[in-house]
Design a protein around this motif. Sequence first.
Motif, PDB file in Angstrom:
ATOM      1  N   SER A  59       3.268 -15.082  -0.853  1.00 19.87           N
ATOM      2  CA  SER A  59       3.966 -16.111  -0.154  1.00 19.87           C
ATOM      3  C   SER A  59       5.556 -16.565  -1.338  1.00 19.87           C
ATOM      4  O   SER A  59       6.228 -16.482  -0.419  1.00 19.87           O
ATOM      5  CB  SER A  59       3.676 -17.497   0.277  1.00 19.87           C
ATOM      6  N   ARG A  60       4.721 -16.240  -2.331  1.00 22.69           N
ATOM      7  CA  ARG A  60       6.361 -17.117  -2.962  1.00 22.69           C
ATOM      8  C   ARG A  60       7.694 -15.463  -3.163  1.00 22.69           C
ATOM      9  O   ARG A  60       8.887 -16.258  -4.064  1.00 22.69           O
ATOM     10  CB  ARG A  60       5.875 -17.303  -4.863  1.00 22.69           C
ATOM     11  N   THR A  61       6.880 -14.388  -3.254  1.00 27.36           N
ATOM     12  CA  THR A  61       7.941 -13.387  -3.559  1.00 27.36           C
ATOM     13  C   THR A  61       9.016 -13.078  -2.329  1.00 27.36           C
ATOM     14  O   THR A  61       8.150 -13.146  -1.738  1.00 27.36           O
ATOM     15  CB  THR A  61       7.342 -12.187  -3.592  1.00 27.36           C
ATOM     16  N   ARG A  66       8.992  -7.727  -2.851  1.00 22.39           N
ATOM     17  CA  ARG A  66       7.739  -7.585  -2.162  1.00 22.39           C
ATOM     18  C   ARG A  66       7.621  -6.395  -1.627  1.00 22.39           C
ATOM     19  O   ARG A  66       6.801  -5.265  -1.955  1.00 22.39           O
ATOM     20  CB  ARG A  66       7.226  -8.701  -1.003  1.00 22.39           C
ATOM     21  N   LEU A  67       8.820  -5.915  -0.907  1.00 20.81           N
ATOM     22  CA  LEU A  67       8.847  -4.915  -0.340  1.00 20.81           C
ATOM     23  C   LEU A  67       9.524  -3.610  -1.227  1.00 20.81           C
ATOM     24  O   LEU A  67       8.832  -2.347  -0.753  1.00 20.81           O
ATOM     25  CB  LEU A  67      10.068  -4.381   0.999  1.00 20.81           C
ATOM     26  N   ASN A  68       9.863  -4.068  -2.403  1.00 18.56           N
ATOM     27  CA  ASN A  68      10.207  -2.877  -3.123  1.00 18.56           C
ATOM     28  C   ASN A  68       8.597  -2.477  -4.001  1.00 18.56           C
ATOM     29  O   ASN A  68       8.860  -1.111  -4.629  1.00 18.56           O
ATOM     30  CB  ASN A  68      11.687  -3.185  -4.063  1.00 18.56           C
ATOM     31  N   LYS A  71       6.716  -0.143  -1.839  1.00 15.85           N
ATOM     32  CA  LYS A  71       7.881   1.232  -1.947  1.00 15.85           C
ATOM     33  C   LYS A  71       7.043   2.025  -2.804  1.00 15.85           C
ATOM     34  O   LYS A  71       6.682   3.313  -3.280  1.00 15.85           O
ATOM     35  CB  LYS A  71       8.704   1.296  -1.743  1.00 15.85           C
ATOM     36  N   LYS A  72       7.121   1.140  -4.473  1.00 18.23           N
ATOM     37  CA  LYS A  72       7.024   2.053  -5.359  1.00 18.23           C
ATOM     38  C   LYS A  72       5.124   1.838  -5.495  1.00 18.23           C
ATOM     39  O   LYS A  72       5.647   3.195  -6.422  1.00 18.23           O
ATOM     40  CB  LYS A  72       7.605   0.443  -6.782  1.00 18.23           C
ATOM     41  N   ILE A  73       4.692   1.499  -5.021  1.00 17.81           N
ATOM     42  CA  ILE A  73       3.107   2.495  -5.500  1.00 17.81           C
ATOM     43  C   ILE A  73       2.731   3.850  -4.597  1.00 17.81           C
ATOM     44  O   ILE A  73       3.277   3.821  -3.425  1.00 17.81           O
ATOM     45  CB  ILE A  73       2.338   0.932  -4.682  1.00 17.81           C
ATOM     46  N   LYS A  74       2.149   5.000  -5.384  1.00 16.02           N
ATOM     47  CA  LYS A  74       2.464   6.030  -4.967  1.00 16.02           C
ATOM     48  C   LYS A  74       0.971   5.694  -4.717  1.00 16.02           C
ATOM     49  O   LYS A  74       0.023   5.777  -6.194  1.00 16.02           O
ATOM     50  CB  LYS A  74       2.984   7.111  -5.659  1.00 16.02           C
ATOM     51  N   PRO A  75       0.558   7.089  -4.081  1.00 17.15           N
ATOM     52  CA  PRO A  75      -1.443   6.977  -3.950  1.00 17.15           C
ATOM     53  C   PRO A  75      -1.958   7.740  -5.008  1.00 17.15           C
ATOM     54  O   PRO A  75      -2.891   7.191  -5.707  1.00 17.15           O
ATOM     55  CB  PRO A  75      -1.462   8.218  -2.892  1.00 17.15           C
ATOM     56  N   LYS A  76      -0.536   8.731  -6.397  1.00 17.60           N
ATOM     57  CA  LYS A  76      -1.517   9.076  -7.443  1.00 17.60           C
ATOM     58  C   LYS A  76      -1.419   7.663  -8.338  1.00 17.60           C
ATOM     59  O   LYS A  76      -2.813   7.601  -8.832  1.00 17.60           O
ATOM     60  CB  LYS A  76      -0.449  10.030  -7.832  1.00 17.60           C
ATOM     61  N   ASP A  77      -0.876   6.416  -8.465  1.00 17.05           N
ATOM     62  CA  ASP A  77      -1.024   5.602  -9.103  1.00 17.05           C
ATOM     63  C   ASP A  77      -1.926   5.323  -8.325  1.00 17.05           C
ATOM     64  O   ASP A  77      -2.852   4.730  -9.676  1.00 17.05           O
ATOM     65  CB  ASP A  77       0.082   4.491  -8.150  1.00 17.05           C
ATOM     66  N   ASN A  78      -2.384   5.347  -7.316  1.00 10.19           N
ATOM     67  CA  ASN A  78      -3.448   4.268  -7.291  1.00 10.19           C
ATOM     68  C   ASN A  78      -5.014   4.585  -8.027  1.00 10.19           C
ATOM     69  O   ASN A  78      -5.724   4.545  -8.259  1.00 10.19           O
ATOM     70  CB  ASN A  78      -3.651   3.528  -5.913  1.00 10.19           C
ATOM     71  N   GLU A  79      -5.040   6.286  -7.784  1.00  9.68           N
ATOM     72  CA  GLU A  79      -5.721   7.070  -8.338  1.00  9.68           C
ATOM     73  C   GLU A  79      -6.208   7.078 -10.003  1.00  9.68           C
ATOM     74  O   GLU A  79      -7.541   6.500  -9.968  1.00  9.68           O
ATOM     75  CB  GLU A  79      -5.261   8.562  -7.900  1.00  9.68           C
TER      76      GLU A  79
END
Length: 159
Positions: A59-61, A66-68, A71-79
């Motif tokens: 809520s403070r961002t 926050r949208l940016n 957008k930077k998060i990619k599936p390979k980052d999560n893996e």
Amino acid sequence: MEWNTKQTIHVTNGMKNQLSLIEEYLEKQAYFTNESINKSRVITILVEVFYELFVENNSRTQFQNRLNELKKIKPKDNEKLLRDIGQIRQMQDIQALITLANYQNLVQQNDYDPRKKLRSFNYGDSKEINVLMNRILQILKEDVVQAKQIKDTNQKKKK
């Protein structure tokens, strides 16, 4: 602004197309197989997701920041992150077992000095350390199997 249960909103042709694509996407998701996806449900899901991603947890961002971030998060980052977390958990388990083993050893033998018995851990060619590490990993595997059995047994009891 006051909201009624039924609300009329202005939707452009582009937004209609986007909402239709979102509806098609949601209909294909296994998560929603037991429910009917209609326009009202699509809007409900959009509001819930937006609230969770932008308002509830951040809520403070600023919205654009926050949208940016998202957008930077990619599936390979999560893996990669999940793999790293798994490795960290495994190392914590190993460390806990080593600490317990050391405590047990020190209690039993006051004159035990691991520096005299084992070569450098960082050097990596110590047969004793390799045997110890393999045994610790085996104990961890056995613990995981036992935990799964306990969980399965508890679930069967609840049914």
